[in-house]
Design a protein around this motif. Structure first.
Motif, mmCIF file in Angstrom:
data_model
loop_
_atom_site.group_PDB
_atom_site.id
_atom_site.type_symbol
_atom_site.label_atom_id
_atom_site.label_comp_id
_atom_site.label_asym_id
_atom_site.label_seq_id
_atom_site.Cartn_x
_atom_site.Cartn_y
_atom_site.Cartn_z
ATOM 1 N N ASN A 1 13.725 5.259 -3.613
ATOM 2 C CA ASN A 1 13.743 6.278 -2.568
ATOM 3 C C ASN A 1 12.506 6.124 -1.684
ATOM 4 O OD1 ASN A 1 11.512 8.078 -3.736
ATOM 5 N ND2 ASN A 1 12.987 8.041 -5.434
ATOM 6 N N SER A 2 12.542 6.768 -0.534
ATOM 7 C CA SER A 2 11.486 6.607 0.466
ATOM 8 C C SER A 2 10.141 7.114 -0.031
ATOM 9 C CB SER A 2 11.876 7.333 1.755
ATOM 10 O OG SER A 2 13.050 6.794 2.301
ATOM 11 N N LEU B 1 4.516 6.052 -1.515
ATOM 12 C CA LEU B 1 3.380 6.405 -2.367
ATOM 13 C C LEU B 1 2.951 5.295 -3.316
ATOM 14 C CD1 LEU B 1 4.251 10.113 -3.306
ATOM 15 C CD2 LEU B 1 2.695 9.284 -1.521
ATOM 16 N N THR B 2 3.852 4.381 -3.673
ATOM 17 C CA THR B 2 3.528 3.440 -4.753
ATOM 18 C C THR B 2 3.596 1.964 -4.352
ATOM 19 O OG1 THR B 2 5.822 3.328 -5.566
ATOM 20 C CG2 THR B 2 4.409 5.083 -6.447
ATOM 21 N N GLY C 1 2.098 -2.933 -0.522
ATOM 22 C CA GLY C 1 2.364 -3.622 0.739
ATOM 23 C C GLY C 1 2.466 -2.658 1.904
ATOM 24 N N ILE C 2 3.085 -1.504 1.664
ATOM 25 C CA ILE C 2 3.179 -0.476 2.707
ATOM 26 C C ILE C 2 1.798 0.086 3.029
ATOM 27 C CG2 ILE C 2 4.024 1.864 3.175
ATOM 28 C CD1 ILE C 2 6.161 -0.155 3.602
ATOM 29 N N HIS C 3 1.012 0.360 1.987
ATOM 30 C CA HIS C 3 -0.341 0.896 2.209
ATOM 31 C C HIS C 3 -1.184 -0.083 3.019
ATOM 32 C CE1 HIS C 3 0.395 3.073 -1.879
ATOM 33 N NE2 HIS C 3 1.078 3.612 -0.887
ATOM 34 N N ALA C 4 -1.122 -1.369 2.639
ATOM 35 C CA ALA C 4 -1.914 -2.379 3.352
ATOM 36 C C ALA C 4 -1.476 -2.488 4.811
ATOM 37 C CB ALA C 4 -1.769 -3.730 2.657
ATOM 38 N N LEU C 5 -0.178 -2.364 5.061
ATOM 39 C CA LEU C 5 0.330 -2.472 6.424
ATOM 40 C C LEU C 5 -0.104 -1.283 7.284
ATOM 41 C CD1 LEU C 5 2.000 -4.288 8.214
ATOM 42 C CD2 LEU C 5 4.062 -3.117 7.410
ATOM 43 N N THR D 1 -5.560 -2.036 -2.444
ATOM 44 C CA THR D 1 -4.265 -2.695 -2.607
ATOM 45 C C THR D 1 -4.334 -4.111 -3.180
ATOM 46 O OG1 THR D 1 -4.281 -3.653 -0.375
ATOM 47 C CG2 THR D 1 -3.429 -1.404 -0.620
ATOM 48 N N GLY D 2 -5.513 -4.746 -3.122
ATOM 49 C CA GLY D 2 -5.593 -6.153 -3.523
ATOM 50 C C GLY D 2 -5.081 -7.106 -2.462
#
Length: 290
Positions: A30-31, A36-37, A40-44, A73-74
């Motif tokens: 889910n979105s 939240l987890t 790749g999204i956080h880094a972007l 994020t690494g």
């Protein structure tokens, strides 16, 4: 008014990024979970903020955000790197994207990928990935060249030269696997006039000098397919294969030693041969199963 437009643009971009995750990762549920987890999204998200500040000449603030993103994020993305829409980094840990790298739309990177340079000079030092490129886990793309549209780079490949569109690169140093699709085969078969076979062995066309090369390329492309992790269900266990070769070599060496001892006994009656420890049946089964 500008702030509202900027927020709307950022929201639309984030929605596209989340949709791209669902398209390329079957584990996404889910979105909220993705938002939240998924590192790749956080880094972007953080990179887009850092890239905006970099272009506004707030270099230190941009580098600070980039550094914080790497710690969280690494994933290390230089704030000057240009990234297109619907970019997806799967797993993410260990990904490095250099300063002058350019990434098109719908590109996918797996963990451990490096988009790096091979020179210390100024100017373009990092690769350009066009739309739809997929780079497998652990691959290294090094240098100021272009990876063509929809190209694929296999796991742990090291690419240091231009990659044509639709090509697949595997190995270290990477080599290209020619793309020979069923559609191409069918179209060529339709264009070719039908011939009545005279026997069970297919004839090589006299007017096609490259027939053998085309056949070899087709067989290679059918045998080796791209997989992001470098292995497929039909791949043999590399450890078992290595042990098989070692045991086979030992067996050949034992046979040769016995032959030499037999020859020495004929030359010198006083020579006393020594028995070698034989391989067990279980060990030999590994060889026979390969």
């Amino acid at each position: 008014m500008r702030l509202i437009k900027a927020i709307q643009k950022a929201k639309a971009s984030l929605q596209e990024d989340i949709a791209a995750v669902f398209q390329r990762d079957p584990a996404a549920r889910n979105s909220m979970e993705v938002l939240l987890t998924y590192p790749g999204i956080h880094a972007l998200i953080l990179h887009r903020s850092a890239h905006y500040l970099w272009n506004k000449d707030c270099k230190f603030s941009a580098r600070a955000i980039s550094y914080g993103s790497r710690m969280i994020t690494g994933i290390e993305i230089h704030p000057a790197a240009q990234i297109g829409r619907r970019f997806f980094i799967d797993h993410g840990m260990g990904v490095v994207i250099g300063e002058t790298a350019k990434i098109g739309d719908d590109v996918t990177l797996y963990h451990g990928v490096t988009l790096g340079g091979v020179s210390l000079g100024q100017g373009k030092r990092h690769p350009t990935l066009e739309d739809g490129v997929i780079v497998g886990a652990g691959a290294k793309v090094l240098g100021p060249f272009t990876v063509g549209k929809n190209a694929k780079i296999g796991s742990n490949a090291v690419v240091v030269k231009e990659v044509p569109a639709e090509a697949t690169m595997v190995g270290n140093a990477a080599r290209m696997i020619a793309a020979s699709t069923e559609a191409d085969s069918e179209s060529s078969a339709q264009d070719k006039p039908q011939e009545t076979p005279t026997n069970n062995v297919p004839d090589c066309p006299d007017n096609n000098k490259n027939y053998a090369n085309q056949l070899s390329t087709k067989r290679l492309s059918e045998r080796v397919d791209f997989t992001a992790y470098g292995l497929d269900p039909d791949s043999e266990d590399p450890v078992a294969e290595a042990f098989s070769k070692v045991l086979s070599h030992i067996q050949q060496s034992e046979t040769r030693i016995n032959e030499l001892q037999t020859a020495l006994c004929k030359l010198d009656p006083t020579f006393k041969p020594k028995d070698c420890v034989k391989l067990s049946v279980d060990e030999l089964e590994v060889i026979s199963n390969q």
